[in-house]
Design an enzyme around this catalytic site. Structure first.
Site, PDB file in Angstrom:
ATOM      1  CG  ASP A 500      -2.102  -1.067   1.101  1.00  0.00           C
ATOM      2  OD1 ASP A 500      -2.265  -1.567   0.196  1.00  0.00           O
ATOM      3  OD2 ASP A 500      -2.619  -1.526   2.233  1.00  0.00           O
ATOM      4  CG  ASP A 502      -0.555   2.564   4.204  1.00  0.00           C
ATOM      5  OD1 ASP A 502       0.522   1.954   3.852  1.00  0.00           O
ATOM      6  OD2 ASP A 502      -1.663   2.060   4.447  1.00  0.00           O
ATOM      7  CG  ASP A 504       0.633   0.276   8.817  1.00  0.00           C
ATOM      8  OD1 ASP A 504       1.535   0.482   9.407  1.00  0.00           O
ATOM      9  OD2 ASP A 504      -0.646   0.007   9.239  1.00  0.00           O
TER      10      ASP A 504
END
Ligand code: 0RA
Length: 639
Positions: A500, A502, A504
């Site tokens: 992803d 993002d 994380d």
């Protein structure tokens, strides 16, 4: 006679234009690529010239400024590039250095050189790839200035002022025709400058970014000693203060610092003329040989090794070791895939001799530190022996199991590994979309769940007890560990990390990069590891649809759609891969005809490894500080 000189002048003029044209036609040949990586290469190239002046002993301050208009200024207080007219060429040295490929060395016979080493293309390449460049030289009480456009001088050298100090200041704006993105990263430039400051304790290096007001000054009087402390800030030390020594032999100065921590990893950083020799070479071999020998000698002399103890071998001596070795070589030969392996065979003996002598002396004077190190080595040797015995037992038992592929893997159908790919996908839901969207003929999918593991603290044996890691190793088919890893057995040509966009995702990507860097480095060196680039936004109006990959592009597309479309313009931000349906994921991120893949270089993996150590070591404080400072930049941090 006059006629003749004019002819020669014209001929060399044509030669110069041809050279600049060649650089502009095939920039990747000179700077690797024209991505963010190549863009930052330009800054390195200019800084390297100032570093050479520092290595020669004439410069102790360098300043880098990222200007508001995205140009970059590199300033030093060296002697200044000579501006007098070169008799044969009827041009100034400055103009020649700035316009002739590989001209740097003609004017300065310096003992050790960075430029001409790894980056090696010369500042004329930066000039050729810049929309404009301004060179300002302070020398002989005057300030001289010459301007260029796309490598070609557009003014003569003019005197523009008076100044008592000397130095060189180069400002350039990379050419938008060559580089799609021109935004320099404060973080990327800072990391290299910090490294240079550690390696040159006399040097002060400052960086500032006008737009944000961010600034930093790097000055490490402790040199390599402080470098080790910086590298190990997230780990628990085994000895109080790093070991440090330096000496020179046969005009090769050598500097070494090292320390031990309670982790299982080996971190050795080696440098030649300030160039990070990622692939090692003769200096590193010399260091390793001498380290093993000196520690064994010390142990025997002090009766620290008893009959029943296993021998201490190189592997044991390097478990939990963080070391930096830096040497200067007048005529370095760089070899290997990334041209970062020192080939000069004489350097092995030189480094080995120095380390043997200085380390033995150090240990004699600091016996309690020596004892602590030997204790640590002995415990490494013991676990190595235990692990070997355990492995022998399980190997017979699990010979069959090793041949089965993990259940979560959706394998591809063709066997010819030249054309196959495996996607390591974050999360089960994205994994599901990827499985549906892929071309199952040549694309395999391996979904990974959540946090993988802390590769930092674990030995190979313990790491393999982690299911996610076992799954990766068994899907790749290569085995793992010093004696078992075999790249010939890899089952896919491309290994693609898909996470992803993002924080994380960045985290998991860093983890995976660190894992590959430490345990399957040849996969990276041979160019098998990639990072997928999922889009950040979908923008659509009526039946016009666009996927965009960064903020800059989003603004552009949004503006152009608002200007032209009669319909409402919609923007969807993708927070995770899971928000895309299988068809979208295929089209934007997986389809070889439409996607962008970033090939991971060993430099980037090294960076990730370093970030990872700071982020995920045992100590909470540096980790908290790191996250606070970098939360905003995490996106460009890890890629
Ligand atoms: C050629 C000769 C000399 C210095 C330099 C080049 C020089 C180049 C760069 C590039 C960035 N900063 C620099 N500083 C110096 C030696 C000149 C002399 O003998 O005085």
């Amino acid at each position: 006679m006059a006629q003749k000189t004019i002819d020669t002048y014209d001929a060399s003029q044509i030669q110069i234009l041809k050279g600049l044209e060649a650089v502009r036609r095939r920039p990747a040949m000179y700077i690797g690529d024209v991505s963010i990586r190549g863009l930052h290469h330009l800054v390195n190239e200019v800084v390297d010239n100032s570093i050479d002046e520092a290595l020669a002993g004439y410069c102790n301050s360098i300043e880098v400024i990222i200007n508001k208009d995205s140009s970059v200024t590199v300033k030093d207080n060296g002697r200044g590039i000579p501006v007098d007219i070169h008799p044969d060429q009827q041009r100034s040295a400055l103009e020649i250095v700035m316009t002739v490929l590989h001209a740097g060395g003609k004017f300065d016979k310096k003992a050790y050189k960075v430029s001409g080493g790894l980056h090696g293309v010369g500042v004329s390449v930066v000039n050729a790839l810049s929309e404009w460049l301004v060179a300002e030289v302070s020398r002989d009480g005057k300030v001289y200035r010459q301007e260029y456009e796309r490598g070609i001088p557009v003014t003569s050298i003019k005197t523009v002022g008076r100044r008592k100090t000397t130095g060189t200041k180069i400002t350039f704006l990379p050419d938008g025709e060559i580089f799609k993105k021109r935004n320099f990263s404060f973080h990327i430039i800072s990391e290299r400058l910090r490294e240079l400051a550690f390696l040159n304790s006399e040097l002060k290096i400052a960086i500032q970014e006008e737009k944000s007001g961010k600034q930093e000054t790097f000055r490490y009087r402790g040199g390599l000693l402080e470098f080790i402390q910086y590298l190990d800030q997230g780990r628990n030390p085994v000895i109080r203060k790093p070991v440090y020594f330096s000496a020179e032999r046969d005009r090769v100065p050598v500097e070494v610092a090292f320390s031990y921590n309670d982790s299982y990893t080996e971190n050795i950083y080696s440098y030649v003329n300030n160039i990070h020799t990622i692939e090692g070479g003769s200096h590193l071999v010399g260091f390793k040989t001498a380290l093993t020998r000196s520690l064994n000698q010390f142990a025997i002399k002090n009766k620290l090794l008893k009959g029943k103890d296993p021998n201490i071998i190189g592997e044991d001596v390097r478990e939990g070791l963080t070391a930096v070795i830096s040497c200067k070589v007048a005529d370095p030969q760089f070899e290997g895939q990334t041209k970062t392996k020192l080939g000069n065979s004489e350097v092995k003996g030189i480094v080995e001799g120095i380390v043997n002598e200085k380390l033995s002396l150090y240990l004699e004077k600091n016996t309690s530190i020596g004892r602590k190190i030997i204790e640590k080595c002995k415990s490494s040797a013991k676990s190595r022996e235990a692990a070997r015995k355990a492995k022998e037992l399980t190997r017979r038992k699990s010979a069959l199991e090793n041949d089965t592929l993990p259940g979560k893997l959706a394998d591809c159908s063709i066997q010819n590994k030249e054309n196959t790919e495996i996607f390591l996908v974050e999360g089960d839901s994205a994994g599901g979309s990827a499985k549906q969207g892929r071309n199952r003929r040549f694309q395999a999918i391996l979904p990974l769940r959540g946090k993988i593991l802390n590769v930092e603290r674990r030995s190979v044996e313990k790491m393999l007890s982690n299911e996610e890691i076992r799954t990766i190793v068994s899907a790749l088919g290569t085995g793992i560990g010093r004696s078992d890893f075999d790249i010939e057995k890899v089952r896919y040509n491309k290994i693609i990390i898909m996470t992803d966009a993002d924080v994380d995702g960045a985290h998991i990507r860093t983890l995976l990069l660190t894992f590959f860097f430490r345990h399957m480095r040849t996969l990276i060196e041979q160019g098998h590891l990639y990072i997928a680039q999922p889009p950040l936004y979908r923008i659509w109006a009526g039946n016009s649809e666009h996927y965009v990959y960064d903020e800059e592009e989003r603004e552009k597309v949004y503006k152009s759609l608002t200007a032209s479309a009669k319909n409402k313009v919609n923007v969807q931000r993708y927070k995770g891969l899971g928000e895309m349906n299988p068809e979208q994921l295929w089209r934007t991120t997986m389809d070889p005809d439409g996607r962008t893949l970033l090939r991971v270089t060993i430099e980037e993996a090294f960076e990730a490894d370093h970030t990872f150590s700071t982020l995920m070591g045992d100590n909470v404080e540096p980790r908290r500080k790191f996250i606070e400072e970098n939360a905003k930049y995490v996106r460009n941090l890890d890629v």
